[in-house]
Enzyme design. Structure first.
Site, PDB file in Angstrom:
ATOM      1  N   GLY A 265       3.844  -0.104  -1.634  1.00 18.36           N
ATOM      2  CA  GLY A 265       3.687  -0.522  -3.017  1.00 18.36           C
ATOM      3  C   GLY A 265       4.842  -0.067  -3.882  1.00 18.36           C
ATOM      4  O   GLY A 265       5.282  -0.787  -4.792  1.00 18.36           O
TER       5      GLY A 265
ATOM      6  N   HIS B 132       0.839  -1.197   0.000  1.00 16.43           N
ATOM      7  CA  HIS B 132       0.000   0.000   0.000  1.00 16.43           C
ATOM      8  C   HIS B 132       0.873   1.245   0.000  1.00 16.43           C
ATOM      9  O   HIS B 132       1.831   1.354   0.770  1.00 16.43           O
ATOM     10  CB  HIS B 132      -0.896   0.016   1.242  1.00 16.43           C
ATOM     11  CG  HIS B 132      -1.621   1.314   1.444  1.00 16.43           C
ATOM     12  ND1 HIS B 132      -1.526   2.067   2.592  1.00 16.43           N
ATOM     13  CD2 HIS B 132      -2.464   2.003   0.627  1.00 16.43           C
ATOM     14  CE1 HIS B 132      -2.268   3.156   2.485  1.00 16.43           C
ATOM     15  NE2 HIS B 132      -2.852   3.138   1.299  1.00 16.43           N
ATOM     16  N   SER B 133       0.594   2.188  -0.897  1.00 15.73           N
ATOM     17  CA  SER B 133       1.257   3.489  -0.925  1.00 15.73           C
ATOM     18  C   SER B 133       2.768   3.316  -1.000  1.00 15.73           C
ATOM     19  O   SER B 133       3.277   2.696  -1.923  1.00 15.73           O
ATOM     20  CB  SER B 133       0.824   4.296   0.305  1.00 15.73           C
ATOM     21  OG  SER B 133       1.165   5.648   0.179  1.00 15.73           O
ATOM     22  N   MET B 134       3.530   3.824  -0.016  1.00 13.18           N
ATOM     23  CA  MET B 134       4.980   3.666  -0.048  1.00 13.18           C
ATOM     24  C   MET B 134       5.374   2.201  -0.125  1.00 13.18           C
ATOM     25  O   MET B 134       6.334   1.837  -0.817  1.00 13.18           O
ATOM     26  CB  MET B 134       5.607   4.312   1.196  1.00 13.18           C
ATOM     27  CG  MET B 134       7.130   4.253   1.223  1.00 13.18           C
ATOM     28  SD  MET B 134       7.840   4.691   2.837  1.00 13.18           S
ATOM     29  CE  MET B 134       7.645   3.122   3.713  1.00 13.18           C
TER      30      MET B 134
ATOM     31  N   HIS C 148      -7.542   6.807  -0.065  1.00 12.87           N
ATOM     32  CA  HIS C 148      -6.186   6.269  -0.133  1.00 12.87           C
ATOM     33  C   HIS C 148      -6.066   4.944   0.615  1.00 12.87           C
ATOM     34  O   HIS C 148      -5.307   4.068   0.215  1.00 12.87           O
ATOM     35  CB  HIS C 148      -5.214   7.299   0.453  1.00 12.87           C
ATOM     36  CG  HIS C 148      -3.779   6.922   0.326  1.00 12.87           C
ATOM     37  ND1 HIS C 148      -3.210   6.532  -0.872  1.00 12.87           N
ATOM     38  CD2 HIS C 148      -2.775   6.860   1.266  1.00 12.87           C
ATOM     39  CE1 HIS C 148      -1.918   6.253  -0.683  1.00 12.87           C
ATOM     40  NE2 HIS C 148      -1.643   6.449   0.592  1.00 12.87           N
TER      41      HIS C 148
END
Length: 291
Positions: A107, A103-105, A265
Site C-alpha cells: 500500500g 496491503h501494508s508495504m 493487519h
C-alpha cells in the site's frame, strides 16, 4: 466461499527479470493489480480473489519474495526501488490506468506510485496502510549507520531451516496475527524444500535496515499530490502505525473513504467477503464518477 477459485500462474519479464504472481477472474474484465506486504507474497490475496471474479485480478510477488527473482548481488531493497519495479512492470505490459490494491508495504509503494504516476491509477485501495514510514531529520546519520552495518552483518548469520512444513507455518503464526490456514497459504508459496530442510525463498537482504527514510514533510507532500480516489480498509486490531497515520495523512487526501473491519493487519484474509464488497462498491463508484 464462491466455487470459482482457480488461481492461474503468471510470469512477467521486466527488463530481463522474472516477476511471478497469480491471477484469477475474468481475463476480459477490468484489471485489478494486488500488491502484498513485506515478507508476504501473492498468496495473501487468495482468500479475497474468489469474491472479485468479474475483475481480471493479478497479484504479483515483489522481487525477493515468493517465486519472483531476487535482486542481483550488488543491489539492495530500497523503498523507492519497489516504486521503480512497479512502473517498469506497467511499461513492460503497456498497462494504462488500472485499479490498485495494496496491503501494508504494498500500500505504501502504491501510494508513492499514485503520486508520481497518476496516469496509471484509476483508484487506490489501501489495506491496513496509510501514508509512508518516516523518520525525523535528526535521525538521518543514525539511520545511515544502522542500515549499512546491517548489510555487513547479513552474511554472518546462518541460514535457518525447518524440519517440516508444519514447523514453518507455526513459526509464521507466532510472529504475526495470521491464522494457521492463512499462514499456510503464504508459507506454501514462500518456502522450498532442500536437502537440509525447508527454507524461506525470500531474500535475506529484505531484513536489512533501511539506510534512509522520508521525513514527515516529504511523505505528506507525496500524499497531498494524490488526486485519484482512495479507499482505506483497516483492521480493528491492525498496526498502530495506521492509527498514527490517520492523524498525519488522512486530511491530505483529496478523496478518501475509510472503513474499519474486525480483524488484524491481514484483515483482507480474515474478512475477504466484506473487504471484497467494499472494494467492489468503491470501484463501481469511481467508474460512475469518471464516466
Amino acid at each position: 466461499m464462491p466455487t470459482s477459485h482457480i488461481f492461474n500462474t503468471v510470469e512477467f519479464d521486466v527488463n530481463g527479470r522474472k516477476i511471478s504472481g497469480i491471477s484469477n477472474g475474468n481475463e476480459q474484465g477490468a484489471l485489478l493489480l494486488c500488491l502484498h506486504g513485506w515478507l508476504d507474497n501473492a498468496a495473501s490475496f487468495q482468500p479475497l480473489m474468489p469474491y472479485l471474479s468479474h475483475y481480471h485480478v493479478i497479484a504479483i510477488d515483489w522481487p525477493g519474495h515468493g517465486l519472483s527473482v531476487h535482486r542481483s548481488e550488488d543491489a539492495h531493497y530500497h523503498f523507492l526501488d519497489w516504486v521503480y519495479d512497479l512502473i517498469a512492470l506497467f511499461r513492460s505490459q503497456q498497462w494504462q490506468a488500472i485499479d490498485l490494491l495494496g496491503h501494508s508495504m504494498g500500500g505504501m509503494v502504491a501510494t508513492a506510485f499514485a503520486a508520481a504516476f497518476p496516469e496509471h491509477v484509476k483508484s487506490l485501495t489501501l489495506i491496513d496502510a496509510i501514508g509512508l514510514l518516516t523518520s525525523a531529520e535528526t535521525t538521518t546519520t543514525t539511520q545511515l549507520r544502522k542500515g549499512l552495518l546491517s548489510r555487513l552483518s547479513r552474511g554472518t548469520k546462518a541460514k535457518k531451516y525447518h524440519t517440516s512444513l508444519e514447523s514453518a507455518v507455526e513459526a509464521r503464526v507466532l510472529v504475526s496475527d495470521l491464522s494457521q490456514e492463512n499462514a499456510a497459504l503464504i508459507v506454501n508459496r514462500g518456502i522450498e524444500e532442500t536437502a537440509a530442510g525447508f527454507s524461506w525463498r525470500s531474500d535475506s537482504r529484505l531484513r536489512t535496515i533501511s539506510t534512509y527514510r522520508f521525513t514527515m514533510a516529504q511523505a505528506q507532500q507525496l500524499v497531498a499530490d494524490i488526486n485519484i480516489p482512495v479507499q482505506l480498509l483497516y483492521g480493528s486490531k491492525g498496526m498502530d502505525m495506521v492509527t498514527k497515520g490517520l492523524k498525519h495523512f488522512s486530511p491530505l487526501f483529496k478523496n478518501l473513504q475509510k472503513h474499519k473491519l474486525i480483524g488484524g493487519h491481514h484483515v483482507h484474509m480474515e474478512q475477504p467477503e466484506q473487504a471484497a464488497m467494499l472494494l467492489n462498491t468503491f470501484i463501481q463508484q469511481v467508474e460512475q464518477e469518471q464516466a
